[in-house]
Write an enzyme that holds these catalytic residues in place. Structure first.
Site, PDB file in Angstrom:
ATOM      1  N   ASP A 131      55.550  12.171  55.135  1.00 22.60           N
ATOM      2  CA  ASP A 131      55.808  13.421  54.427  1.00 22.60           C
ATOM      3  C   ASP A 131      56.789  13.086  53.304  1.00 22.60           C
ATOM      4  O   ASP A 131      57.386  12.007  53.298  1.00 22.60           O
ATOM      5  CB  ASP A 131      56.420  14.454  55.383  1.00 22.60           C
ATOM      6  CG  ASP A 131      56.762  15.753  54.664  1.00 22.60           C
ATOM      7  OD1 ASP A 131      55.901  16.259  53.925  1.00 22.60           O
ATOM      8  OD2 ASP A 131      57.894  16.248  54.812  1.00 22.60           O
ATOM      9  N   SER A 132      56.973  14.030  52.408  1.00 22.78           N
ATOM     10  CA  SER A 132      57.951  13.824  51.345  1.00 22.78           C
ATOM     11  C   SER A 132      59.371  13.768  51.903  1.00 22.78           C
ATOM     12  O   SER A 132      60.272  13.285  51.223  1.00 22.78           O
ATOM     13  CB  SER A 132      57.839  14.964  50.331  1.00 22.78           C
ATOM     14  OG  SER A 132      57.919  16.201  51.011  1.00 22.78           O
TER      15      SER A 132
ATOM     16  N   CYS B 279      52.308  16.093  54.797  1.00 21.07           N
ATOM     17  CA  CYS B 279      52.751  16.881  53.648  1.00 21.07           C
ATOM     18  C   CYS B 279      51.567  17.649  53.058  1.00 21.07           C
ATOM     19  O   CYS B 279      50.535  17.051  52.715  1.00 21.07           O
ATOM     20  CB  CYS B 279      53.325  15.930  52.602  1.00 21.07           C
ATOM     21  SG  CYS B 279      53.867  16.729  51.104  1.00 21.07           S
TER      22      CYS B 279
ATOM     23  N   GLU C 118      65.685  23.664  54.688  1.00 19.88           N
ATOM     24  CA  GLU C 118      66.481  22.435  54.810  1.00 19.88           C
ATOM     25  C   GLU C 118      67.950  22.756  55.057  1.00 19.88           C
ATOM     26  O   GLU C 118      68.638  22.044  55.773  1.00 19.88           O
ATOM     27  CB  GLU C 118      66.353  21.571  53.552  1.00 19.88           C
ATOM     28  CG  GLU C 118      64.941  21.102  53.335  1.00 19.88           C
ATOM     29  CD  GLU C 118      64.814  19.621  53.052  1.00 19.88           C
ATOM     30  OE1 GLU C 118      65.804  18.984  52.684  1.00 19.88           O
ATOM     31  OE2 GLU C 118      63.687  19.110  53.207  1.00 19.88           O
TER      32      GLU C 118
ATOM     33  N   CYS D  24      52.795  24.845  54.041  1.00 18.25           N
ATOM     34  CA  CYS D  24      53.868  23.917  53.673  1.00 18.25           C
ATOM     35  C   CYS D  24      54.596  23.547  54.960  1.00 18.25           C
ATOM     36  O   CYS D  24      54.799  24.403  55.833  1.00 18.25           O
ATOM     37  CB  CYS D  24      54.824  24.602  52.687  1.00 18.25           C
ATOM     38  SG  CYS D  24      56.290  23.609  52.326  1.00 18.25           S
TER      39      CYS D  24
ATOM     40  N   HIS E  31      57.570  23.165  55.698  1.00 15.70           N
ATOM     41  CA  HIS E  31      58.837  23.826  56.026  1.00 15.70           C
ATOM     42  C   HIS E  31      58.678  25.267  56.492  1.00 15.70           C
ATOM     43  O   HIS E  31      59.576  25.816  57.109  1.00 15.70           O
ATOM     44  CB  HIS E  31      59.752  23.834  54.797  1.00 15.70           C
ATOM     45  CG  HIS E  31      60.293  22.490  54.424  1.00 15.70           C
ATOM     46  ND1 HIS E  31      59.489  21.421  54.117  1.00 15.70           N
ATOM     47  CD2 HIS E  31      61.577  22.045  54.312  1.00 15.70           C
ATOM     48  CE1 HIS E  31      60.249  20.381  53.809  1.00 15.70           C
ATOM     49  NE2 HIS E  31      61.512  20.725  53.926  1.00 15.70           N
TER      50      HIS E  31
HETATM   51  N1  DGL Z   1      56.314  18.570  52.452  1.00 17.92           N
HETATM   52  C1  DGL Z   1      56.043  19.447  51.336  1.00 17.92           C
HETATM   53  C2  DGL Z   1      54.749  20.213  51.610  1.00 17.92           C
HETATM   54  O1  DGL Z   1      54.345  20.415  52.734  1.00 17.92           O
HETATM   55  C3  DGL Z   1      57.189  20.384  51.074  1.00 17.92           C
HETATM   56  C4  DGL Z   1      58.410  19.717  50.467  1.00 17.92           C
HETATM   57  C5  DGL Z   1      58.136  19.093  49.111  1.00 17.92           C
HETATM   58  O2  DGL Z   1      57.947  19.827  48.116  1.00 17.92           O
HETATM   59  O3  DGL Z   1      58.089  17.875  49.043  1.00 17.92           O
HETATM   60  O4  DGL Z   1      54.106  20.621  50.695  1.00 17.92           O
END
Ligand code: DGL
Length: 267
Positions: free
Chosen positions: A10-11, A73, A152, A184, A186
């Protein structure tokens, strides 16, 4: 081969919501997670850049001897899956298709909302996947860029969060959805606040659970299940700030992230 780990990237920390679902569903599988904390967020970057980062992440995990890759992600899944699938010698799965399938199964009216990062929404990936899984579906998609920093920082409920949610989700009321995809990593953290704003009549679809189910099916299809009674290993890699990852990650994973190893990704 079957004793190899499932790779997840993931990012940053958000993909741990997907890892949590995977661990719950497949407790005997070892996992290796990469959070690209040096380059987060992906949600506001171009598809070309996100694809370049995704390929680099996959190459790093490949060196850890993985048998399958989960792109946790949503943003990376929405733009880089074809490039990843083309270049990697093992199965690759993202979170968009499982999320769309779950939403297609959940909706009665066919009017579905999708929320995600600006990149995910602009890619149209959920909109197309919903069209495939529920022909004739009417989809309204909106970006909610403030939800990621809120989650976060641990701002997951209360007046401020609901005020932002009311602003970002304002169009869904008049459109009349019965299902909302939390597109997403989060957003499941803000589920309570989102539910308060859209109302109890709207089903919230979290792609983490359905992705775990899809991973199980993929392991079965490729005969890749770890041997019965395997003792799983959990490893975490990050590209920046391992302590912050471990601290916030423990909240996302709902179990301790003991430590994360700092790695440098060569592009
Ligand atoms: N992990 C990203 C997503 O699910 C969210 C955080 C980001 O923008 O990197 O799209």
């Amino acid at each position: 081969m079957n004793e190899k780990a499932i790779g997840v990237f993931d990012s940053g920390v958000g993909g741990l919501t997907v890892l949590k679902a995977l661990i719950r569903r497949l407790p005997e599988e070892s996992t290796v997670y990469l959070g690209d904390t040096a380059r987060v967020p992906y949600g506001t970057k171009s598809p070309e850049v996100v694809t370049r980062y995704s390929l680099a992440n996959a190459r790093l995990l490949m060196r850890q001897e993985i048998k399958l890759l989960v792109v946790a992600c949503n943003t990376a899944s929405s733009v880089s899956l074809p490039a990843l699938a083309q270049q990697l010698p093992f199965p690759v799965i993202g979170v968009i298709e499982p999320g769309a399938q779950a939403a297609a199964a959940a909706t009665s009216t066919g009017r579905v909302g999708v929320i995600g990062t600006p990149g995910t929404i602009a890619s149209g990936a959920y909109q197309s996947a919903l069209g495939r899984n529920r022909p004739g579906a009417q989809v309204l998609a909106r970006a909610c860029p403030l939800f990621v920093p809120l989650a976060e920082e641990g701002w997951t409920e209360g007046e401020v969060v609901e005020a932002i949610a009311r602003k970002d989700l304002v169009d869904f009321g008049p459109f009349g959805i019965d299902t909302l995809v939390l597109g997403c990593t989060h957003y499941p953290m803000l589920k309570g606040a989102i539910a308060n704003v859209v109302g109890a009549g709207v089903k919230l679809v979290d792609s983490a659970e359905t992705t775990a189910t899809a991973v199980e099916a993929l392991l079965a299809e490729h005969k890749l299940f770890a041997p019965k009674g395997s003792r799983p290993r959990r490893r975490y890699f990050v590209t920046d700030l391992p302590e912050r990852f471990a601290e916030i990650g423990t909240r996302f994973l709902e179990q301790p992230v003991e430590s994360a190893e700092l790695v440098d990704i060569q592009m």
